[in-house]
Every structure is written in structure tokens, then in C-alpha cells.
Design an enzyme around this catalytic site. Structure first.
Site, PDB file in Angstrom:
ATOM      1  N   HIS A 233       0.860  -1.187   0.000  1.00  0.00           N
ATOM      2  CA  HIS A 233       0.000   0.000   0.000  1.00  0.00           C
ATOM      3  C   HIS A 233       0.899   1.241   0.000  1.00  0.00           C
ATOM      4  CE1 HIS A 233      -2.728   3.068   1.599  1.00  0.00           C
ATOM      5  NE2 HIS A 233      -3.722   2.271   1.269  1.00  0.00           N
ATOM      6  N   CYS A 271      -3.901   2.344  -4.456  1.00  0.00           N
ATOM      7  CA  CYS A 271      -4.794   3.155  -3.631  1.00  0.00           C
ATOM      8  C   CYS A 271      -4.930   4.500  -4.331  1.00  0.00           C
ATOM      9  CB  CYS A 271      -4.253   3.316  -2.209  1.00  0.00           C
ATOM     10  SG  CYS A 271      -5.337   4.372  -1.227  1.00  0.00           S
ATOM     11  N   ASP A 345     -12.964   2.774  -0.831  1.00  0.00           N
ATOM     12  CA  ASP A 345     -12.108   3.132   0.296  1.00  0.00           C
ATOM     13  C   ASP A 345     -12.670   4.396   0.936  1.00  0.00           C
ATOM     14  OD1 ASP A 345      -9.991   3.042   2.010  1.00  0.00           O
ATOM     15  OD2 ASP A 345      -8.583   3.995   0.656  1.00  0.00           O
ATOM     16  N   TYR A 363     -14.939   4.967   7.723  1.00  0.00           N
ATOM     17  CA  TYR A 363     -15.523   3.645   7.489  1.00  0.00           C
ATOM     18  C   TYR A 363     -16.995   3.564   7.884  1.00  0.00           C
ATOM     19  CZ  TYR A 363     -10.938   2.132   6.072  1.00  0.00           C
ATOM     20  OH  TYR A 363      -9.761   2.004   5.379  1.00  0.00           O
TER      21      TYR A 363
HETATM   22  C1  DNO Z   1      -6.763   3.594   5.369  1.00  0.00           C
HETATM   23  C2  DNO Z   1      -6.060   2.468   4.833  1.00  0.00           C
HETATM   24  C3  DNO Z   1      -4.828   2.043   5.626  1.00  0.00           C
HETATM   25  C4  DNO Z   1      -4.165   0.907   4.914  1.00  0.00           C
HETATM   26  C5  DNO Z   1      -2.952   0.329   5.547  1.00  0.00           C
HETATM   27  C6  DNO Z   1      -2.331  -0.684   4.598  1.00  0.00           C
HETATM   28  O1  DNO Z   1      -7.914   3.708   5.258  1.00  0.00           O
HETATM   29  O2  DNO Z   1      -5.877   2.570   3.483  1.00  0.00           O
HETATM   30  O3  DNO Z   1      -5.254   1.589   6.862  1.00  0.00           O
HETATM   31  O4  DNO Z   1      -5.062  -0.133   4.916  1.00  0.00           O
HETATM   32  O5  DNO Z   1      -2.063   1.300   5.804  1.00  0.00           O
HETATM   33  O6  DNO Z   1      -1.326  -1.372   5.207  1.00  0.00           O
END
Ligand code: DNO
Length: 391
Positions: A233, A271, A345, A363
Site C-alpha cells: 500500500h 490506492c 475506500d 468507514y
Molecule cells: C486507510 C487504509 C490504511 C491501509 C494500511 C495498509 O484507510 O488505506 O489503513 O489499509 O495502511 O497497510
């Protein structure tokens, strides 16, 4: 693409049933209860997988198996932690969970300054505001040398900002920045973060990159042997924080990383919100270049400002060309023949959830539900057009 949803495990207030109702078929989760650095046993992975399967869903991606800081600094017990990590990869492979997301961000995982940024429609978004970050770094944390990292104009603005903050606002800013966000690693106090920062600053960018490559040289053969795909990521945000080195922020960083260990087990998480927080990252060009190494996608949009600040916008309305990105991802799937798991996301805090106390920043259920539905529409339309079927 495979529609997935991040679930924080059995204690998540959003149940597997609600996720299935959102229309996702895959789950993205971690064994959050296992302390960073410990081995994930195959029994624990299988048990969690069965729970997910019993709700009609698949465990598509592990996000994340976190890396102990000793691995990142290559000091202390790093060899033991790398051995443990290899064991966890092997056990995930045995359990049949074949995609692992991880990151190599020093000290702080994903970082925002404002978790309740009010939008014109009275919903709330996450925001990174440079002025607030500088106010914290230079005037509250008082990190050594921080004043040399920013322009006088920015420091002046930051001081003005700080002087207008109440004690509660200052506390909240500190908590937002250093106490850790959902799914992130590392929660610090003012003193402990200073210590951690010092350790990494001495490494410098190339030192940190070297440590990442050495880690990959160690673990990728194990992943390959057990049919596991690792997908790193990017840094979020993709620029220096606290003067710390960053090694997964740009297309060039990703290129170097893939070249360092050229194995199909060494891949990327695209991402969109993280890479896309930099105007000079062309997401479509990245997907085209790395098409056979993108194993996981976070679809999220941002509105950027000139000083590096940004906020998380609607999934289809922002500075990232989401429709173009999805089209490029579908092209990548066409080339490799493999479906890529994607998750909406983050999402805005909206409607009834605004009153709820237990929504994890970024979230929410409804915000992600809205995002997923919008993204699904785009994917569906492209898929139909490509098949030559009427819409
Ligand atoms: C945030 C996410 C992070 C990500 C981690 C990957 O929303 O994108 O928590 O999952 O950093 O290791």
C-alpha cells in the site's frame, strides 16, 4: 472486478450480513487481535475464513499483516520478526487466503488532521490540512529541525491557526495525527513519537528503501512458494511527514520496488486516494505500466489544494479521473485474465450515522454503500459496453 468491503472483524458494528446486503462478495480484513510482529497461525486464519464463508462471503484480501518497526529500521529483533512474517505468509497460503496488503510507512500509518470536515451538504469527510499539520509539528510537538522543513509563510499561517485553537481543539488535532486511525498501525504519545521519528530520520530515504528491498528479498520467495501475492500500500499521504523518509509515494518508487524483486508475488495496491493526493501521479499511466502487478485496489477520490492539503471527496467527483481509472483497471484485467479485488475506500459520514457514536472515521456504512454503488455502476456500464451488449 471483485467488489469487496473492509471489515474490522467480529467486533465491527457493521456485520457480515450488512456487508452482503451492500452487494459486496469479498471481505478485506486482518486478524486485528494479533499483536504486530506475532505469527498468524493457520488455525486462526482458517477460523476467521470459515466465519466469513458462513455468511456467503470470501476473504479476498488480508489488509494488513502489519510490519514491526524493527523490520523497517532493520534493528533490534528484525530477523525474528521477518521469520515470523514468513511464517504468517505461509500460513495464509495454507489457509487459502492468497492476497496480502501491507505498507512500509515509517512511524505513522495513514494520517489526517481533521476527521469531521463538514461539506456543503452537511455530511463529513476526512481532511489533511497542511497548515494544521505544520502547527502541530513545529509548535506543539516541537520536533527538532521541524522549522527548517517549511516556508516562513506556511509557519506564520500555522502559528496564526494555532493561536486561534482552544485547548480541546489542540488535543483533538494531536489525537487525530498521532493516536492512530482505523486499521492503521502505531499509536503514540508526544514523547514516544519523537523517539520513533529520530530512529527513522537517521535512515534517510535510500536507507529506508534498502530496508524495504531487503525485506522483500527475504519474504517474496516464501510468498511465491505458497501462491501468495503481496501488494504494498502506498504512503498516505504520499509526501514527507515529520521529515520522515517516504519510499512508496510515486510511480518511480513503485517501478523501483517491482524491479528490486522481479517476481509475480511482488505486487502493488493501487490506492487511488493515496497516490492521487499528488497531482504528479498519473493513476491511469500507473495502471497501464503495472497492469500485471496490481493485486488490490482502493477506490477513493480527493480534492487537492496547492499546499498539499486535500479532503476526501465523493468517489466519482474529485481530482482523480475515477472513470478513466476504472477503465484502465478493466483493461488490466483483460490482459491478465485475473479479477482484481476493489473496495470503496472510505466514505462520508452522512444521514443517520452522523448521530451514532461508534462509526470509525472513514468507514461509515452509508458513505461506503453510496461509494460502492456509484463505482459498481461505472464498472457495470463499462463491462456491458466491452461485451457489446446494450446498457
Ligand atoms: C486507510 C487504509 C490504511 C491501509 C494500511 C495498509 O484507510 O488505506 O489503513 O489499509 O495502511 O497497510
Amino acid at each position: 472486478m471483485i467488489e469487496t468491503w473492509r471489515w474490522f472483524g467480529p467486533s465491527d458494528s457493521i456485520s457480515l450480513e450488512m456487508i452482503a446486503q451492500a452487494g459486496a462478495s469479498g471481505i478485506v480484513t486482518s486478524l486485528h487481535e494479533v499483536p504486530t510482529g506475532d505469527v498468524w497461525t493457520s488455525e486462526a486464519i482458517i477460523e476467521r475464513k470459515q466465519l466469513i464463508n458462513s455468511n456467503g462471503l470470501d476473504w479476498s484480501v488480508i489488509e494488513s499483516i502489519p510490519l514491526h518497526n524493527d523490520i523497517k529500521t532493520r534493528s533490534g529483533n528484525f530477523q525474528q520478526y521477518i521469520d515470523n512474517y514468513k511464517e504468517s505468509i505461509k500460513n495464509a497460503g495454507i489457509a487459502g487466503v492468497d492476497t496480502i496488503c501491507y505498507n512500509f510507512m515509517p512511524v505513522v500509518d495513514w494520517t489526517r488532521t481533521n476527521l469531521n470536515y463538514k461539506l456543503a451538504n452537511n455530511s463529513f469527510a476526512l481532511r489533511f490540512e497542511m497548515t494544521d499539520f505544520v502547527a502541530y509539528d513545529v509548535f506543539m510537538l516541537k520536533r527538532e529541525g521541524a522549522e527548517n522543513d517549511y516556508s516562513d509563510a506556511l509557519k506564520e499561517k500555522a502559528l496564526g491557526r494555532l493561536n486561534k485553537m482552544s485547548a480541546e481543539e489542540k488535543d483533538l488535532l494531536e489525537k487525530n495525527i498521532i493516536a492512530g486511525l482505523p486499521g492503521g498501525e502505531g499509536s503514540y504519545s508526544r514523547d514516544s513519537i519523537k523517539e520513533a521519528i529520530d530512529q527513522f530520520i537517521q535512515l534517510g530515504t535510500e536507507g529506508l528503501r534498502q530496508n524495504l528491498f531487503l525485506f522483500l528479498q527475504d519474504i517474496i520467495p516464501v510468498a511465491e512458494a505458497h501462491n501468495v501475492k503481496m501488494c504494498i500500500h502506498p504512503d498516505d499521504p504520499p509526501f514527507q511527514l515529520f521529515g520522515l523518509p517516504r519510499v512508496v509515494s510515486t510511480q518511480e518508487d513503485a517501478r523501483k520496488l517491482l524491479a528490486a524483486v522481479p517476481s509475480p508475488a511482488n505486487g502493488l495496491t493501487m490506492c487511488a486516494g493515496s497516490y492521487g493526493a499528488r497531482g504528479d501521479n498519473n493513476l491511469v499511466a500507473m495502471v497501464n505500466e503495472f497492469s500485471d502487478r496490481i493485486y488490490f485496489v482502493h477506490l477513493r477520490n480527493v480534492i487537492r489544494e496547492d499546499d498539499g492539503s486535500f479532503y476526501e471527496s465523493d468517489h466519482l467527483k474529485g481530482d482523480n479521473d475515477m472513470v478513466g481509472l476504472i477503465s484502465a483497471l478493466l483493461d488490466a484485467e483483460g490482459k491478465t485474465g485475473a479479477k482484481i479485488p476493489m473496495r470503496p475506500d472510505h466514505g462520508h459520514l452522512m444521514a443517520d450515522e452522523i448521530k451514532a457514536q461508534n462509526v470509525k472515521p472513514g468507514y461509515s456504512y452509508m458513505g461506503r454503500l453510496k461509494g460502492l454503488a456509484e463505482l459498481r455502476g461505472v464498472i457495470h456500464a463499462f463491462t456491458q459496453i466491452r461485451r457489446g451488449s446494450p446498457l
